[in-house]
Design a protein around this motif. Structure first.
Motif, PDB file in Angstrom:
ATOM      1  N   VAL A  76      42.424 -31.084  45.970  1.00  0.00           N
ATOM      2  CA  VAL A  76      42.297 -30.102  45.986  1.00  0.00           C
ATOM      3  C   VAL A  76      41.843 -29.579  43.980  1.00  0.00           C
ATOM      4  N   LEU A  77      42.706 -30.064  42.987  1.00  0.00           N
ATOM      5  CA  LEU A  77      42.811 -29.365  41.834  1.00  0.00           C
ATOM      6  C   LEU A  77      41.629 -30.347  41.000  1.00  0.00           C
ATOM      7  N   ALA A  78      41.839 -32.013  41.351  1.00  0.00           N
ATOM      8  CA  ALA A  78      41.382 -32.784  40.606  1.00  0.00           C
ATOM      9  C   ALA A  78      39.934 -32.326  39.888  1.00  0.00           C
ATOM     10  N   PRO A  79      39.249 -31.782  40.579  1.00  0.00           N
ATOM     11  CA  PRO A  79      38.018 -31.231  38.669  1.00  0.00           C
ATOM     12  C   PRO A  79      38.266 -30.710  38.602  1.00  0.00           C
ATOM     13  N   ILE A  80      39.430 -29.879  38.181  1.00  0.00           N
ATOM     14  CA  ILE A  80      39.505 -28.997  37.237  1.00  0.00           C
ATOM     15  C   ILE A  80      41.189 -29.639  36.428  1.00  0.00           C
ATOM     16  N   GLY A  81      41.485 -31.244  36.197  1.00  0.00           N
ATOM     17  CA  GLY A  81      41.763 -31.432  35.966  1.00  0.00           C
ATOM     18  C   GLY A  81      43.203 -32.423  36.342  1.00  0.00           C
ATOM     19  N   GLY A  82      43.533 -31.793  37.318  1.00  0.00           N
ATOM     20  CA  GLY A  82      44.689 -32.321  37.842  1.00  0.00           C
ATOM     21  C   GLY A  82      45.067 -33.283  38.831  1.00  0.00           C
ATOM     22  N   PHE A  83      45.300 -34.529  37.678  1.00  0.00           N
ATOM     23  CA  PHE A  83      45.157 -35.525  37.687  1.00  0.00           C
ATOM     24  C   PHE A  83      45.707 -36.696  38.793  1.00  0.00           C
ATOM     25  N   ALA A  84      47.502 -36.394  38.513  1.00  0.00           N
ATOM     26  CA  ALA A  84      47.687 -36.503  39.660  1.00  0.00           C
ATOM     27  C   ALA A  84      49.379 -35.926  39.553  1.00  0.00           C
ATOM     28  N   PHE A  85      49.281 -35.699  40.807  1.00  0.00           N
ATOM     29  CA  PHE A  85      50.649 -34.736  41.170  1.00  0.00           C
ATOM     30  C   PHE A  85      52.018 -35.469  42.061  1.00  0.00           C
ATOM     31  N   ASN A  86      52.844 -35.370  42.074  1.00  0.00           N
ATOM     32  CA  ASN A  86      54.082 -36.743  42.424  1.00  0.00           C
ATOM     33  C   ASN A  86      55.471 -35.516  42.308  1.00  0.00           C
ATOM     34  N   LEU A  87      56.450 -35.954  43.094  1.00  0.00           N
ATOM     35  CA  LEU A  87      57.785 -35.752  43.633  1.00  0.00           C
ATOM     36  C   LEU A  87      58.476 -35.581  42.034  1.00  0.00           C
ATOM     37  N   ALA A  88      59.008 -34.973  41.871  1.00  0.00           N
ATOM     38  CA  ALA A  88      60.189 -34.047  40.020  1.00  0.00           C
ATOM     39  C   ALA A  88      61.764 -35.266  40.367  1.00  0.00           C
ATOM     40  N   ALA A  89      61.301 -36.450  39.397  1.00  0.00           N
ATOM     41  CA  ALA A  89      63.136 -36.377  39.527  1.00  0.00           C
ATOM     42  C   ALA A  89      63.836 -36.011  38.457  1.00  0.00           C
ATOM     43  N   ILE A  90      63.507 -36.132  37.051  1.00  0.00           N
ATOM     44  CA  ILE A  90      64.398 -35.446  35.996  1.00  0.00           C
ATOM     45  C   ILE A  90      64.613 -34.106  36.389  1.00  0.00           C
ATOM     46  N   THR A  91      63.714 -32.996  36.094  1.00  0.00           N
ATOM     47  CA  THR A  91      63.697 -31.766  36.358  1.00  0.00           C
ATOM     48  C   THR A  91      64.142 -31.364  37.981  1.00  0.00           C
ATOM     49  N   ALA A  92      64.247 -32.218  38.733  1.00  0.00           N
ATOM     50  CA  ALA A  92      64.696 -31.714  39.907  1.00  0.00           C
ATOM     51  C   ALA A  92      65.709 -31.730  40.042  1.00  0.00           C
ATOM     52  N   ALA A  93      66.663 -32.856  39.337  1.00  0.00           N
ATOM     53  CA  ALA A  93      67.716 -33.019  39.313  1.00  0.00           C
ATOM     54  C   ALA A  93      68.546 -31.998  38.564  1.00  0.00           C
TER      55      ALA A  93
END
Length: 395
Positions: A255-272
């Motif tokens: 949805v967001l790639a056309p405005i710059g959302g290059f890749a989304f994923n699960l957070a690790a460090i900030t999730a902890a």
């Protein structure tokens, strides 16, 4: 309403965003500039990333009632800084869409879920401890360059542990802000207040760019981010199925790639940061910290330039100290779990040390190589044990 205004939840959410942006925002700027982005397009990237991380994270968190944090792909951004040279913005967006499509397919087919279920809890915990160890170390290394700030924050942390255990991290963060202001933070700081506007780019699908940029971006995102991300959740006892989490992160990218959302994923460090006992003594309530984190991400995205300038004003020593101190409990708990099983200790130790080393091969980070080596050793040890048992039965 006020029952949701818990200092531990709010501070954990804010610190999570602070650590994410101060640690990797500069890499995103470099990646956008490598593709020839204009200043407005750079702002659009930050808007897309903030909205994607915030809205996707909030939706998944509320659906599963578990802390699910979404992040941009930091190793992916690092990869883009060197792989987008000579690539047009339209071709780059085509590669982003291709990567997100692969992530979505990986989630929908359940391949990632089946892979994750093969990883023993000891190895997941060992990898988590290895990923987070550098943050714990850097908190104390900050004493070399900012003794007053880092030392004062550590004193506040210990005081919080002694007298206000539940609020130790909020107290530490407040102490960091006060010490930073006393040291001159904010002097002459001007913040441009304006909403960030999206800039749409029509994608172009160049096969060479799809293969040379899209596929490597997919690999480093899955191996370097999603694998540690799900390990963080499992190590903290959260059992949300991996497939829908991966699927929705991929759809967010589409949805967001056309405005710059290059890749989304699960957070690790900030999730902890949002999952430890410091956030809430009841693990089932930690999801509220993730909701706060998502809300702050949306706000940061909407006011990208303003918030980027504010975060840049925080002294590096303060950021390192609050991140490391907030993760000490998680590091200790992960090491305890990793070393709990005698028969798996060798594999867990190898996984931990490789991950903590920061090793990078073929643009794939240490977390992947740590879990790969740990799984290999675990398999060999299991084979030896089973073989010995078979011989005894035959005898």
């Amino acid at each position: 309403m006020f029952r949701h205004l818990v200092p531990g939840h709010i501070s954990a959410g804010f610190v999570s965003v602070l650590v994410g942006y101060t640690g990797a925002a500069a890499i995103v700027f470099q990646a956008a500039q490598a593709a020839g982005a204009t200043p407005d397009q750079v702002g659009s990237w930050m808007l897309a990333l903030g909205l994607g991380m915030g809205l996707c994270g909030i939706g998944l968190t509320l659906w599963f009632k578990q802390p699910v944090l979404i992040a941009w792909s930091t190793p992916g951004a690092a990869l883009l800084t060197v792989s987008l040279a000579g690539v047009s913005m339209a071709e780059a967006v085509g590669a982003f869409l291709f990567c997100s499509a692969l992530i979505t397919i990986c989630g929908l087919t359940g391949l990632f879920d089946r892979l994750v279920n093969l990883i023993p809890k000891t190895l997941a915990s060992a990898m988590l401890a290895g990923v987070l160890l550098q943050f714990g170390l850097k908190a104390f290394l900050a004493l070399e360059t900012g003794f007053a700030i880092a030392g004062g924050m550590m004193a506040a942390y210990l005081a919080g542990r002694l007298f206000w255990n539940r609020y130790a991290i909020p107290v530490t963060f407040l102490a960091g802000i006060l010490l930073s202001m006393a040291g001159g933070m904010g002097d002459g700081l001007t913040l441009p207040v304006a909403l960030t506007m999206p800039v749409f780019v029509i994608p172009e699908f160049n096969p060479a760019v799809l293969i040379g940029v899209g596929i490597p971006l997919f690999i480093v995102t899955m191996a370097g981010q999603n694998l540690p991300g799900i390990a963080v959740m499992r190590a903290h006892g959260y059992d949300a199925p991996a497939s829908p989490l991966i699927t929705w992160s991929g759809i967010t990218g589409l949805v967001l790639a056309p405005i710059g959302g290059f890749a989304f994923n699960l957070a690790a460090i900030t999730a902890a940061i949002c999952m430890g006992r410091d956030v809430d003594e009841k693990p089932e309530r930690c999801y509220l910290a993730a909701v706060w984190c998502g809300g702050i991400h949306v706000f940061v995205g909407l006011f990208g330039a303003t918030i980027a300038a504010l975060f840049a004003a925080f002294p590096q020593e303060m950021v390192l100290a609050i991140a490391g101190l907030a993760l000490l409990g998680t590091i200790g708990g992960s090491l305890k779990t990793a070393m709990a099983e005698d028969g798996e200790r060798e594999a867990a130790m190898i996984c931990f040390t490789i991950t903590a080393s920061g090793l990078s091969l073929f643009s794939i980070g240490a977390a992947f190589w740590g879990i790969a080596a740990g799984m290999a050793v675990h398999g060999l040890m299991s084979w030896r044990t089973n073989r010995s048992l078979a011989r005894r039965e035959q005898a």
